[in-house]
Design a protein around this motif. Sequence first.
Motif, PDB file in Angstrom:
ATOM      1  N   CYS A  59       0.831  -1.200   0.000  1.00 32.29           N
ATOM      2  CA  CYS A  59       0.000   0.000   0.000  1.00 32.29           C
ATOM      3  C   CYS A  59       0.868   1.254   0.000  1.00 32.29           C
ATOM      4  O   CYS A  59       1.980   1.266   0.526  1.00 32.29           O
ATOM      5  CB  CYS A  59      -0.909  -0.007   1.222  1.00 32.29           C
ATOM      6  SG  CYS A  59      -2.121   1.342   1.230  1.00 32.29           S
ATOM      7  N   VAL A  60       0.355   2.324  -0.577  1.00 37.23           N
ATOM      8  CA  VAL A  60       1.091   3.589  -0.634  1.00 37.23           C
ATOM      9  C   VAL A  60       1.264   4.188   0.764  1.00 37.23           C
ATOM     10  O   VAL A  60       2.212   4.932   1.007  1.00 37.23           O
ATOM     11  CB  VAL A  60       0.375   4.588  -1.575  1.00 37.23           C
ATOM     12  CG1 VAL A  60      -0.949   5.076  -0.969  1.00 37.23           C
ATOM     13  CG2 VAL A  60       1.282   5.747  -1.944  1.00 37.23           C
ATOM     14  N   PHE A  61       0.368   3.846   1.693  1.00 35.12           N
ATOM     15  CA  PHE A  61       0.497   4.303   3.072  1.00 35.12           C
ATOM     16  C   PHE A  61       1.367   3.309   3.849  1.00 35.12           C
ATOM     17  O   PHE A  61       1.060   2.119   3.895  1.00 35.12           O
ATOM     18  CB  PHE A  61      -0.873   4.418   3.745  1.00 35.12           C
ATOM     19  CG  PHE A  61      -1.795   5.392   3.083  1.00 35.12           C
ATOM     20  CD1 PHE A  61      -1.500   6.747   3.045  1.00 35.12           C
ATOM     21  CD2 PHE A  61      -2.975   4.959   2.489  1.00 35.12           C
ATOM     22  CE1 PHE A  61      -2.357   7.651   2.428  1.00 35.12           C
ATOM     23  CE2 PHE A  61      -3.833   5.855   1.878  1.00 35.12           C
ATOM     24  CZ  PHE A  61      -3.523   7.202   1.844  1.00 35.12           C
ATOM     25  N   HIS A  62       2.414   3.788   4.465  1.00 34.80           N
ATOM     26  CA  HIS A  62       3.340   2.905   5.168  1.00 34.80           C
ATOM     27  C   HIS A  62       2.939   2.811   6.639  1.00 34.80           C
ATOM     28  O   HIS A  62       3.333   3.630   7.466  1.00 34.80           O
ATOM     29  CB  HIS A  62       4.778   3.418   5.016  1.00 34.80           C
ATOM     30  CG  HIS A  62       5.224   3.443   3.589  1.00 34.80           C
ATOM     31  ND1 HIS A  62       5.506   2.292   2.879  1.00 34.80           N
ATOM     32  CD2 HIS A  62       5.407   4.477   2.724  1.00 34.80           C
ATOM     33  CE1 HIS A  62       5.858   2.612   1.647  1.00 34.80           C
ATOM     34  NE2 HIS A  62       5.803   3.921   1.524  1.00 34.80           N
ATOM     35  N   ASP A  63       2.133   1.806   6.929  1.00 38.94           N
ATOM     36  CA  ASP A  63       1.647   1.616   8.290  1.00 38.94           C
ATOM     37  C   ASP A  63       1.483   0.126   8.560  1.00 38.94           C
ATOM     38  O   ASP A  63       2.134  -0.700   7.924  1.00 38.94           O
ATOM     39  CB  ASP A  63       0.342   2.395   8.516  1.00 38.94           C
ATOM     40  CG  ASP A  63      -0.737   2.056   7.480  1.00 38.94           C
ATOM     41  OD1 ASP A  63      -0.663   0.973   6.869  1.00 38.94           O
ATOM     42  OD2 ASP A  63      -1.656   2.865   7.284  1.00 38.94           O
ATOM     43  N   ARG A  64       0.610  -0.254   9.473  1.00 45.36           N
ATOM     44  CA  ARG A  64       0.469  -1.649   9.882  1.00 45.36           C
ATOM     45  C   ARG A  64      -0.042  -2.550   8.757  1.00 45.36           C
ATOM     46  O   ARG A  64       0.151  -3.770   8.811  1.00 45.36           O
ATOM     47  CB  ARG A  64      -0.458  -1.742  11.090  1.00 45.36           C
ATOM     48  CG  ARG A  64       0.126  -1.157  12.350  1.00 45.36           C
ATOM     49  CD  ARG A  64       1.359  -1.911  12.805  1.00 45.36           C
ATOM     50  NE  ARG A  64       1.043  -3.092  13.588  1.00 45.36           N
ATOM     51  CZ  ARG A  64       1.892  -4.071  13.849  1.00 45.36           C
ATOM     52  NH1 ARG A  64       3.120  -4.026  13.356  1.00 45.36           N
ATOM     53  NH2 ARG A  64       1.545  -5.103  14.579  1.00 45.36           N
ATOM     54  N   VAL A  65      -0.686  -1.973   7.757  1.00 42.31           N
ATOM     55  CA  VAL A  65      -1.143  -2.790   6.628  1.00 42.31           C
ATOM     56  C   VAL A  65       0.049  -3.427   5.928  1.00 42.31           C
ATOM     57  O   VAL A  65       0.068  -4.637   5.650  1.00 42.31           O
ATOM     58  CB  VAL A  65      -1.982  -1.949   5.647  1.00 42.31           C
ATOM     59  CG1 VAL A  65      -2.297  -2.754   4.388  1.00 42.31           C
ATOM     60  CG2 VAL A  65      -3.273  -1.487   6.314  1.00 42.31           C
ATOM     61  N   ASN A  66       1.065  -2.643   5.633  1.00 40.52           N
ATOM     62  CA  ASN A  66       2.255  -3.193   4.976  1.00 40.52           C
ATOM     63  C   ASN A  66       3.032  -4.134   5.886  1.00 40.52           C
ATOM     64  O   ASN A  66       3.608  -5.128   5.417  1.00 40.52           O
ATOM     65  CB  ASN A  66       3.157  -2.068   4.479  1.00 40.52           C
ATOM     66  CG  ASN A  66       2.638  -1.434   3.200  1.00 40.52           C
ATOM     67  OD1 ASN A  66       1.838  -2.025   2.487  1.00 40.52           O
ATOM     68  ND2 ASN A  66       3.094  -0.224   2.900  1.00 40.52           N
ATOM     69  N   ASP A  67       3.033  -3.857   7.189  1.00 41.63           N
ATOM     70  CA  ASP A  67       3.662  -4.782   8.130  1.00 41.63           C
ATOM     71  C   ASP A  67       2.981  -6.150   8.045  1.00 41.63           C
ATOM     72  O   ASP A  67       3.642  -7.195   8.062  1.00 41.63           O
ATOM     73  CB  ASP A  67       3.563  -4.254   9.562  1.00 41.63           C
ATOM     74  CG  ASP A  67       4.355  -2.970   9.776  1.00 41.63           C
ATOM     75  OD1 ASP A  67       5.279  -2.696   8.983  1.00 41.63           O
ATOM     76  OD2 ASP A  67       4.039  -2.241  10.737  1.00 41.63           O
ATOM     77  N   PHE A  68       1.676  -6.131   7.944  1.00 41.55           N
ATOM     78  CA  PHE A  68       0.895  -7.372   7.843  1.00 41.55           C
ATOM     79  C   PHE A  68       1.162  -8.085   6.517  1.00 41.55           C
ATOM     80  O   PHE A  68       1.373  -9.300   6.486  1.00 41.55           O
ATOM     81  CB  PHE A  68      -0.592  -7.028   7.980  1.00 41.55           C
ATOM     82  CG  PHE A  68      -1.530  -8.150   7.656  1.00 41.55           C
ATOM     83  CD1 PHE A  68      -1.706  -9.215   8.525  1.00 41.55           C
ATOM     84  CD2 PHE A  68      -2.256  -8.133   6.471  1.00 41.55           C
ATOM     85  CE1 PHE A  68      -2.586 -10.252   8.217  1.00 41.55           C
ATOM     86  CE2 PHE A  68      -3.130  -9.152   6.163  1.00 41.55           C
ATOM     87  CZ  PHE A  68      -3.295 -10.214   7.036  1.00 41.55           C
ATOM     88  N   ALA A  72       2.106 -12.014   5.696  1.00 40.80           N
ATOM     89  CA  ALA A  72       0.896 -12.783   5.366  1.00 40.80           C
ATOM     90  C   ALA A  72       1.192 -13.988   4.481  1.00 40.80           C
ATOM     91  O   ALA A  72       0.569 -15.054   4.627  1.00 40.80           O
ATOM     92  CB  ALA A  72      -0.133 -11.882   4.696  1.00 40.80           C
ATOM     93  N   GLY A  73       2.123 -13.857   3.569  1.00 37.52           N
ATOM     94  CA  GLY A  73       2.418 -14.948   2.651  1.00 37.52           C
ATOM     95  C   GLY A  73       3.091 -16.135   3.303  1.00 37.52           C
ATOM     96  O   GLY A  73       3.100 -17.237   2.745  1.00 37.52           O
ATOM     97  N   ASP A  74       3.621 -15.939   4.507  1.00 35.62           N
ATOM     98  CA  ASP A  74       4.381 -16.996   5.177  1.00 35.62           C
ATOM     99  C   ASP A  74       3.571 -17.757   6.217  1.00 35.62           C
ATOM    100  O   ASP A  74       4.103 -18.664   6.861  1.00 35.62           O
ATOM    101  CB  ASP A  74       5.621 -16.404   5.844  1.00 35.62           C
ATOM    102  CG  ASP A  74       6.584 -15.801   4.831  1.00 35.62           C
ATOM    103  OD1 ASP A  74       6.713 -16.370   3.728  1.00 35.62           O
ATOM    104  OD2 ASP A  74       7.195 -14.759   5.137  1.00 35.62           O
ATOM    105  N   VAL A  75       2.309 -17.386   6.420  1.00 37.24           N
ATOM    106  CA  VAL A  75       1.486 -18.096   7.402  1.00 37.24           C
ATOM    107  C   VAL A  75       0.441 -18.942   6.676  1.00 37.24           C
ATOM    108  O   VAL A  75       0.163 -18.753   5.492  1.00 37.24           O
ATOM    109  CB  VAL A  75       0.818 -17.122   8.397  1.00 37.24           C
ATOM    110  CG1 VAL A  75       1.871 -16.326   9.152  1.00 37.24           C
ATOM    111  CG2 VAL A  75      -0.150 -16.185   7.695  1.00 37.24           C
ATOM    112  N   ASP A  76      -0.154 -19.859   7.419  1.00 38.01           N
ATOM    113  CA  ASP A  76      -1.032 -20.861   6.807  1.00 38.01           C
ATOM    114  C   ASP A  76      -2.514 -20.597   7.023  1.00 38.01           C
ATOM    115  O   ASP A  76      -3.359 -21.189   6.333  1.00 38.01           O
ATOM    116  CB  ASP A  76      -0.680 -22.239   7.360  1.00 38.01           C
ATOM    117  CG  ASP A  76       0.781 -22.571   7.147  1.00 38.01           C
ATOM    118  OD1 ASP A  76       1.172 -22.829   5.994  1.00 38.01           O
ATOM    119  OD2 ASP A  76       1.553 -22.552   8.132  1.00 38.01           O
ATOM    120  N   GLY A  77      -2.861 -19.766   7.981  1.00 38.75           N
ATOM    121  CA  GLY A  77      -4.265 -19.470   8.252  1.00 38.75           C
ATOM    122  C   GLY A  77      -4.399 -18.158   8.994  1.00 38.75           C
ATOM    123  O   GLY A  77      -3.408 -17.623   9.533  1.00 38.75           O
TER     124      GLY A  77
END
Length: 210
Positions: A59-68, A72-77
Amino acid sequence: MKVLLVNGSPHEKGCTYTALEEVAKTLNAEGIETEIFQIGTKPLAGCIDCGYCRKTGRCVFHDRVNDFLEIAGDVDGFVFGSPVHYAAAGGAITSFMDRAFFADLCSGKGSFYLKPAAAVVSARRAGTTATFDQLNKYFTLMEMPVISSKYWNMVHGFTPEDVKKDLEGLQIMRTLGRNMAWFLKCKEAGIKAGIPFPKREENISTNFIR
């Protein structure tokens, strides 16, 4: 295997956290690693449809969304938790999920594809079913199997201590954790047995303007 539990409440250890923690403890008992991801209290803008995520997957906004999105790609659920605000999900978790899911969808990264997901909601009294329905729609759009429990995934209480007295609600959380663990183990067994993922078609997008 690992499940990421997202706490969409501004209260780090409040009612929503208490529900998520019950799910996490059950998953751990089933041999599944967990992490609770706090959205936090810093402002989260809504999506502005700028197109940045189509090019970068972020996302263009650098906050918790990008941290997530980084993990996200490395977890299973996934389990997403939200308090009820005016019979709907909280503003922070709504903006968070709008941007996170849109960024992944537009970039084609597929971080959520066929990964099980569940919503957990917390309320003092009412608005839970509307919030539960709202959150589940994200999962079905992203081709994520929705994990159910023995009732809708909700707890009631004004404080964490109240939630701990909601014995049925806590049982629902534990059942959800066991069901999530069972699905993850079945999926892993299927992959090991050589069962392929479903065939995917090229995307068709239409509108109703003629």
